[in-house]
Design a protein around this motif. Sequence first.
Motif, short mmCIF file in Angstrom:
data_model
loop_
_atom_site.label_atom_id
_atom_site.label_comp_id
_atom_site.label_asym_id
_atom_site.label_seq_id
_atom_site.Cartn_x
_atom_site.Cartn_y
_atom_site.Cartn_z
N SER A 105 0.83 -1.19 0.00
CA SER A 105 0.00 0.00 0.00
C SER A 105 0.87 1.26 0.00
O SER A 105 0.59 2.23 -0.72
CB SER A 105 -0.90 -0.04 1.24
N HIS B 179 0.95 4.25 -2.79
CA HIS B 179 0.83 5.66 -2.42
C HIS B 179 2.00 6.47 -2.98
O HIS B 179 1.83 7.60 -3.43
CB HIS B 179 0.77 5.82 -0.90
N GLN C 15 2.01 9.88 -1.13
CA GLN C 15 3.04 10.02 -0.11
C GLN C 15 4.35 10.28 -0.84
O GLN C 15 4.52 9.86 -1.98
CB GLN C 15 3.18 8.73 0.72
N GLN D 115 -9.58 0.43 -1.37
CA GLN D 115 -10.45 -0.61 -0.82
C GLN D 115 -11.81 -0.04 -0.41
O GLN D 115 -12.85 -0.62 -0.68
CB GLN D 115 -9.77 -1.26 0.39
N ASP E 122 -5.70 -0.18 -5.06
CA ASP E 122 -5.20 -0.69 -3.79
C ASP E 122 -6.26 -1.57 -3.13
O ASP E 122 -7.22 -1.05 -2.58
CB ASP E 122 -4.84 0.49 -2.88
N GLU E 123 -6.11 -2.87 -3.23
CA GLU E 123 -7.09 -3.82 -2.69
C GLU E 123 -8.51 -3.44 -3.08
O GLU E 123 -9.39 -3.34 -2.23
CB GLU E 123 -6.99 -3.91 -1.16
P1 ADP Z 1 -4.23 -1.55 3.48
O1 ADP Z 1 -3.20 -2.62 3.74
O2 ADP Z 1 -5.55 -2.08 3.07
O3 ADP Z 1 -3.75 -0.43 2.65
P2 ADP Z 1 -3.53 -0.32 5.90
O4 ADP Z 1 -4.07 -0.56 7.26
O5 ADP Z 1 -2.15 -0.80 5.59
O6 ADP Z 1 -4.57 -0.92 4.88
O7 ADP Z 1 -3.54 1.22 5.55
C1 ADP Z 1 -4.66 2.05 5.65
C2 ADP Z 1 -4.15 3.46 5.85
O8 ADP Z 1 -3.58 3.58 7.14
C3 ADP Z 1 -3.06 3.83 4.86
O9 ADP Z 1 -3.21 5.18 4.47
C4 ADP Z 1 -1.77 3.64 5.61
O10 ADP Z 1 -0.78 4.56 5.17
C5 ADP Z 1 -2.20 3.92 7.03
N1 ADP Z 1 -1.47 3.05 7.99
C6 ADP Z 1 -1.19 1.75 7.84
N2 ADP Z 1 -0.50 1.28 8.90
C7 ADP Z 1 -0.37 2.32 9.74
C8 ADP Z 1 0.24 2.49 11.01
N3 ADP Z 1 0.89 1.50 11.63
N4 ADP Z 1 0.17 3.70 11.58
C9 ADP Z 1 -0.45 4.70 10.98
N5 ADP Z 1 -1.05 4.61 9.77
C10 ADP Z 1 -1.00 3.44 9.16
#
Ligand code: ADP
Length: 234
Positions: free
Chosen positions: A48, A52, A58, A93, A169-170
Amino acid sequence: RPVLRAEGLVKTHQGGEGAPAHAVRGVDLSVRKGEFVAVTGPSGAGKSTLLHLLGGLQRPDSGSIWLDGECADRWSEARWAVERRKRIGIVFQFFNLVSDLSVADNVELPALLAGVAPKRARTERAELLGELGLAGKERSLPGELSGGEQQRVALARALVNRPPLLLADEPVGSLDSKGTREVMRLLSRFHQRGQAIVLVTHDARLASAADRVISFFDGRIADDAELDGGPPPR
Ligand code: ADP
Ligand code: ADP
């Protein structure tokens, strides 16, 4: 010229507490015009974050991105927003539709923001929604639609400006099996017409719809394989 090229991408997330997450640890990647690339790998691998970075949502700590040969390294946020509208459609997603705008308005919005004349934006919107089987839903609000329908609206919104590249993204991660089939079929159809797609999915079965599967592991490309015996990635 590839539609997208990335070199040496690195991204570390500074979490509030705990150790920083080294999400992307040096990625080189090139996506040809019209190519369908799946990026697959376990949760937390950095897929992900990579997507981004590729969409300018990002910024990398280091490394470079070229869109259609043009280097994006010095683009401001505002410039990225403009370029994204023209060059990159993105679906997530959770559809991220504007909940108090109609389906039609959600799809037209990026066209209007890109300076397309309202009449033409309406035509494009009607054409796309018709093609996606949503002609009867134009006046509905997103919350009145099924998940699969909402994702089709999000696809229409992502594609209304005819960008050469779609980042997903998913995109079926929250859909039932019917919605998943619908959306995957549409991705394949757009691909057949020359749309380049980068699909992030943890589901290896979905990845098999692509021309090329990149296995992502621990922030790096662990494997990069053509599925149909096409030309090797460059
Ligand atoms: P996916 O894997 O479906 O993208 P994530 O949970 O990885 O879902 O990510 C969802 C959002 O949260 C994204 O924008 C990601 O950058 C953010 N994110 C993921 N992990 C963290 C984390 N540990 N702390 C803060 N933000 C996070
Ligand atoms: P994937 O999409 O493969 O599940 P992600 O890119 O979401 O992987 O996450 C990679 C790593 O970076 C994970 O350890 C995740 O918790 C972390 N991460 C992602 N986004 C953020 C964020 N915005 N802030 C802090 N950590 C993040």
